[in-house]
Design a protein around this motif. Sequence first.
Motif, PDB file in Angstrom:
ATOM      1  N   ALA A 102      36.948  45.568  30.218  1.00 39.91           N
ATOM      2  CA  ALA A 102      37.973  44.892  31.016  1.00 39.91           C
ATOM      3  C   ALA A 102      37.737  45.205  32.486  1.00 39.91           C
ATOM      4  O   ALA A 102      37.543  46.359  32.861  1.00 39.91           O
ATOM      5  N   HIS A 103      37.736  44.184  33.282  1.00 34.84           N
ATOM      6  CA  HIS A 103      37.534  44.365  34.709  1.00 34.84           C
ATOM      7  C   HIS A 103      38.842  44.773  35.363  1.00 34.84           C
ATOM      8  O   HIS A 103      39.914  44.290  35.017  1.00 34.84           O
ATOM      9  N   LYS A 104      38.745  45.687  36.276  1.00 32.21           N
ATOM     10  CA  LYS A 104      39.913  46.033  37.073  1.00 32.21           C
ATOM     11  C   LYS A 104      40.150  44.941  38.115  1.00 32.21           C
ATOM     12  O   LYS A 104      39.229  44.251  38.515  1.00 32.21           O
ATOM     13  N   ALA A 105      41.390  44.837  38.535  1.00 25.55           N
ATOM     14  CA  ALA A 105      41.779  43.833  39.535  1.00 25.55           C
ATOM     15  C   ALA A 105      41.219  42.457  39.183  1.00 25.55           C
ATOM     16  O   ALA A 105      40.436  41.875  39.938  1.00 25.55           O
ATOM     17  N   PRO A 106      41.590  41.915  38.016  1.00 22.22           N
ATOM     18  CA  PRO A 106      41.014  40.622  37.598  1.00 22.22           C
ATOM     19  C   PRO A 106      41.320  39.489  38.565  1.00 22.22           C
ATOM     20  O   PRO A 106      40.562  38.521  38.639  1.00 22.22           O
ATOM     21  N   ALA A 107      42.412  39.591  39.303  1.00 20.86           N
ATOM     22  CA  ALA A 107      42.767  38.519  40.238  1.00 20.86           C
ATOM     23  C   ALA A 107      41.739  38.366  41.347  1.00 20.86           C
ATOM     24  O   ALA A 107      41.661  37.318  41.992  1.00 20.86           O
ATOM     25  N   LEU A 108      40.932  39.409  41.590  1.00 16.57           N
ATOM     26  CA  LEU A 108      39.962  39.376  42.679  1.00 16.57           C
ATOM     27  C   LEU A 108      38.596  38.880  42.230  1.00 16.57           C
ATOM     28  O   LEU A 108      37.714  38.703  43.071  1.00 16.57           O
ATOM     29  N   ARG A 109      38.426  38.644  40.931  1.00 18.57           N
ATOM     30  CA  ARG A 109      37.071  38.350  40.440  1.00 18.57           C
ATOM     31  C   ARG A 109      36.490  37.095  41.057  1.00 18.57           C
ATOM     32  O   ARG A 109      35.298  37.031  41.364  1.00 18.57           O
ATOM     33  N   ASN A 110      37.297  36.086  41.252  1.00 14.23           N
ATOM     34  CA  ASN A 110      36.789  34.822  41.779  1.00 14.23           C
ATOM     35  C   ASN A 110      37.076  34.638  43.266  1.00 14.23           C
ATOM     36  O   ASN A 110      36.982  33.530  43.780  1.00 14.23           O
ATOM     37  N   LEU A 111      37.425  35.716  43.944  1.00 14.43           N
ATOM     38  CA  LEU A 111      37.713  35.649  45.378  1.00 14.43           C
ATOM     39  C   LEU A 111      36.386  35.687  46.136  1.00 14.43           C
ATOM     40  O   LEU A 111      35.789  36.749  46.297  1.00 14.43           O
ATOM     41  N   GLY A 112      35.912  34.550  46.591  1.00  8.44           N
ATOM     42  CA  GLY A 112      34.617  34.469  47.254  1.00  8.44           C
ATOM     43  C   GLY A 112      34.708  34.624  48.753  1.00  8.44           C
ATOM     44  O   GLY A 112      35.797  34.707  49.334  1.00  8.44           O
ATOM     45  N   PRO A 113      33.565  34.654  49.420  1.00  5.83           N
ATOM     46  CA  PRO A 113      33.548  34.794  50.885  1.00  5.83           C
ATOM     47  C   PRO A 113      34.117  33.584  51.609  1.00  5.83           C
ATOM     48  O   PRO A 113      34.375  33.652  52.811  1.00  5.83           O
ATOM     49  N   ASN A 114      34.331  32.474  50.897  1.00  7.33           N
ATOM     50  CA  ASN A 114      34.913  31.294  51.532  1.00  7.33           C
ATOM     51  C   ASN A 114      36.345  31.533  52.007  1.00  7.33           C
ATOM     52  O   ASN A 114      36.859  30.780  52.837  1.00  7.33           O
ATOM     53  N   TRP A 115      36.986  32.588  51.513  1.00  3.88           N
ATOM     54  CA  TRP A 115      38.360  32.881  51.936  1.00  3.88           C
ATOM     55  C   TRP A 115      38.433  33.302  53.394  1.00  3.88           C
ATOM     56  O   TRP A 115      39.494  33.225  54.019  1.00  3.88           O
ATOM     57  N   TYR A 116      37.327  33.747  53.966  1.00  2.00           N
ATOM     58  CA  TYR A 116      37.335  34.076  55.400  1.00  2.00           C
ATOM     59  C   TYR A 116      37.570  32.832  56.253  1.00  2.00           C
ATOM     60  O   TYR A 116      37.974  32.947  57.411  1.00  2.00           O
ATOM     61  N   GLY A 150      37.728  45.118  47.470  1.00  4.99           N
ATOM     62  CA  GLY A 150      38.047  45.303  46.060  1.00  4.99           C
ATOM     63  C   GLY A 150      37.148  44.473  45.158  1.00  4.99           C
ATOM     64  O   GLY A 150      36.764  44.912  44.063  1.00  4.99           O
ATOM     65  N   HIS A 151      36.801  43.289  45.610  1.00  3.97           N
ATOM     66  CA  HIS A 151      35.892  42.430  44.846  1.00  3.97           C
ATOM     67  C   HIS A 151      34.539  43.114  44.666  1.00  3.97           C
ATOM     68  O   HIS A 151      33.981  43.123  43.560  1.00  3.97           O
ATOM     69  N   TRP A 152      34.007  43.681  45.734  1.00  2.00           N
ATOM     70  CA  TRP A 152      32.701  44.339  45.650  1.00  2.00           C
ATOM     71  C   TRP A 152      32.770  45.623  44.824  1.00  2.00           C
ATOM     72  O   TRP A 152      31.807  45.983  44.139  1.00  2.00           O
ATOM     73  N   ILE A 153      33.913  46.318  44.866  1.00  2.00           N
ATOM     74  CA  ILE A 153      34.045  47.565  44.112  1.00  2.00           C
ATOM     75  C   ILE A 153      34.194  47.294  42.615  1.00  2.00           C
ATOM     76  O   ILE A 153      33.538  47.928  41.783  1.00  2.00           O
ATOM     77  N   ASP A 169      29.046  42.651  39.870  1.00  2.00           N
ATOM     78  CA  ASP A 169      28.172  41.665  39.234  1.00  2.00           C
ATOM     79  C   ASP A 169      28.457  40.256  39.765  1.00  2.00           C
ATOM     80  O   ASP A 169      27.542  39.479  40.026  1.00  2.00           O
ATOM     81  N   GLN A 170      29.732  39.961  39.939  1.00  2.00           N
ATOM     82  CA  GLN A 170      30.100  38.644  40.462  1.00  2.00           C
ATOM     83  C   GLN A 170      29.708  38.505  41.925  1.00  2.00           C
ATOM     84  O   GLN A 170      29.276  37.433  42.367  1.00  2.00           O
ATOM     85  N   ALA A 171      29.858  39.594  42.684  1.00  2.00           N
ATOM     86  CA  ALA A 171      29.482  39.558  44.094  1.00  2.00           C
ATOM     87  C   ALA A 171      27.989  39.295  44.246  1.00  2.00           C
ATOM     88  O   ALA A 171      27.568  38.516  45.115  1.00  2.00           O
ATOM     89  N   ARG A 172      27.187  39.925  43.395  1.00  2.00           N
ATOM     90  CA  ARG A 172      25.742  39.683  43.444  1.00  2.00           C
ATOM     91  C   ARG A 172      25.420  38.256  43.005  1.00  2.00           C
ATOM     92  O   ARG A 172      24.517  37.609  43.564  1.00  2.00           O
ATOM     93  N   ALA A 173      26.153  37.778  42.026  1.00  2.00           N
ATOM     94  CA  ALA A 173      25.941  36.394  41.586  1.00  2.00           C
ATOM     95  C   ALA A 173      26.265  35.411  42.706  1.00  2.00           C
ATOM     96  O   ALA A 173      25.600  34.387  42.848  1.00  2.00           O
ATOM     97  N   HIS A 174      27.273  35.722  43.509  1.00  2.00           N
ATOM     98  CA  HIS A 174      27.600  34.867  44.649  1.00  2.00           C
ATOM     99  C   HIS A 174      26.432  34.794  45.632  1.00  2.00           C
ATOM    100  O   HIS A 174      26.132  33.731  46.178  1.00  2.00           O
ATOM    101  N   ARG A 230      46.878  29.590  40.921  1.00  2.00           N
ATOM    102  CA  ARG A 230      45.821  28.629  40.619  1.00  2.00           C
ATOM    103  C   ARG A 230      44.564  28.903  41.412  1.00  2.00           C
ATOM    104  O   ARG A 230      43.448  28.780  40.870  1.00  2.00           O
ATOM    105  N   LEU A 231      44.687  29.306  42.688  1.00  2.00           N
ATOM    106  CA  LEU A 231      43.504  29.483  43.525  1.00  2.00           C
ATOM    107  C   LEU A 231      42.664  30.682  43.126  1.00  2.00           C
ATOM    108  O   LEU A 231      41.471  30.741  43.418  1.00  2.00           O
ATOM    109  N   LEU A 232      43.263  31.648  42.456  1.00  2.00           N
ATOM    110  CA  LEU A 232      42.526  32.835  42.044  1.00  2.00           C
ATOM    111  C   LEU A 232      42.163  32.803  40.562  1.00  2.00           C
ATOM    112  O   LEU A 232      41.647  33.772  40.032  1.00  2.00           O
ATOM    113  N   ALA A 233      42.479  31.687  39.890  1.00  2.00           N
ATOM    114  CA  ALA A 233      42.193  31.583  38.455  1.00  2.00           C
ATOM    115  C   ALA A 233      40.687  31.467  38.242  1.00  2.00           C
ATOM    116  O   ALA A 233      39.997  30.858  39.038  1.00  2.00           O
TER     117      ALA A 233
END
Length: 372
Positions: A19-33, A80-83, A87-92, A369-372
């Motif tokens: 189980a990933h910690k902070a699941p809400a952050l998993r799909n938070l990409g750099p586009n949020w900047y 938090g996303h990188w921590i 794996d998702q951050a590298r995939a990005h 919805r935006l973080l789903a």
Amino acid sequence: MATTLVRPRTLPDEPAPRAHKAPALRNLGPNWYASVMGTAIVANAGATLPYQLPGQRVACQIVWALSALALAAVLTARAGHWIHHRDQARAHLLDPAVAPFYGCLSMALLAVGGGTLIVGKDLIGTGAAVAVDTVLFTAGTAVGLVMAVAVPYLMIVRHKVDARQATPVWLLPLVAPMVSAALGPVLIPHLPAGQPREALLLACYAMFGISLLATLLMLPLILGRLIVGGPLPLALTPTLFLVLGPLGQSTTAVNQLADVAHQSIGAPYAGALSAFAVVYGVPVMGFALLWLALAAAMLVRAARAGMGFAMTWWALTFPVGTCVTGATGLAHHTGLTAFSWLATALFLALLTAWLLAAAHTLRGLLSGRLLA
């Protein structure tokens, strides 16, 4: 006959998925900047408009404070996303559709830093504003220069792309040095006279060249893809406005640099740089208006076809804001009222786009919805 009881063989339990910690952050990409950039440019552009209404400066201070809070929030969330989701951050980074958005980190730092010295100083004092902008400008410039090399390198070596995938998003890491060139001048008067001022002035012109020439190489790919491949998918249509970024920001840069040239470099260069601001800025602003009309027509077409909200709507903010600051600079250097009117009209468009993007983003965050 004796019966032998045999204990049934049991298989070890299969490990449960981690189980990933902070699941809400998993799909938070750099586009949020981009939301930070789009908010900061409203404050920066509004505070420097040729026409100022009562209370406009205070409103810009409030928007700048929102951009600073948004920057802190997104930086924390991305950490938090990188921590927790490395794996998702590298995939990005290895995704050609996402990796260019890493250029937005630099521009978010620079936009908020510049706003600190433009309007934030009214709230925190000039000394603190200079210190904050120095840190954010240095960090943003360093990140921008790294991404201007790293992202194209990944596109060449690791990403699998062809000309049909070209979109204006590819410009994002290339525009970041131009933002440094445009916002570096606000720091120059706070440096010691002599070598420090001249060094920063010429460094800004060098970054202007880096971004401009790289953009000129990329633009034919983008325009060619549109002509040969047809319109972008509906959700990506707002990214057409990203082309305005290097156009408006380069016009802003040459005008801002011309304002401080006489404090930083001697004759005959100071006068030549002032002339260059108009000679370069006017034609580029003309092309920016042409592209703005084309992008607006494509946006109307996409809206009529059922385009819904996506984070790409933030592309309607920062690039248009750079055209506001570019037109403001030309109004100052030419004295033409027409450029003042243009800056005001573009600012009203910027404000409308920002209100729409911010409202939909807030609604999407509250609904999840935006973080789903």
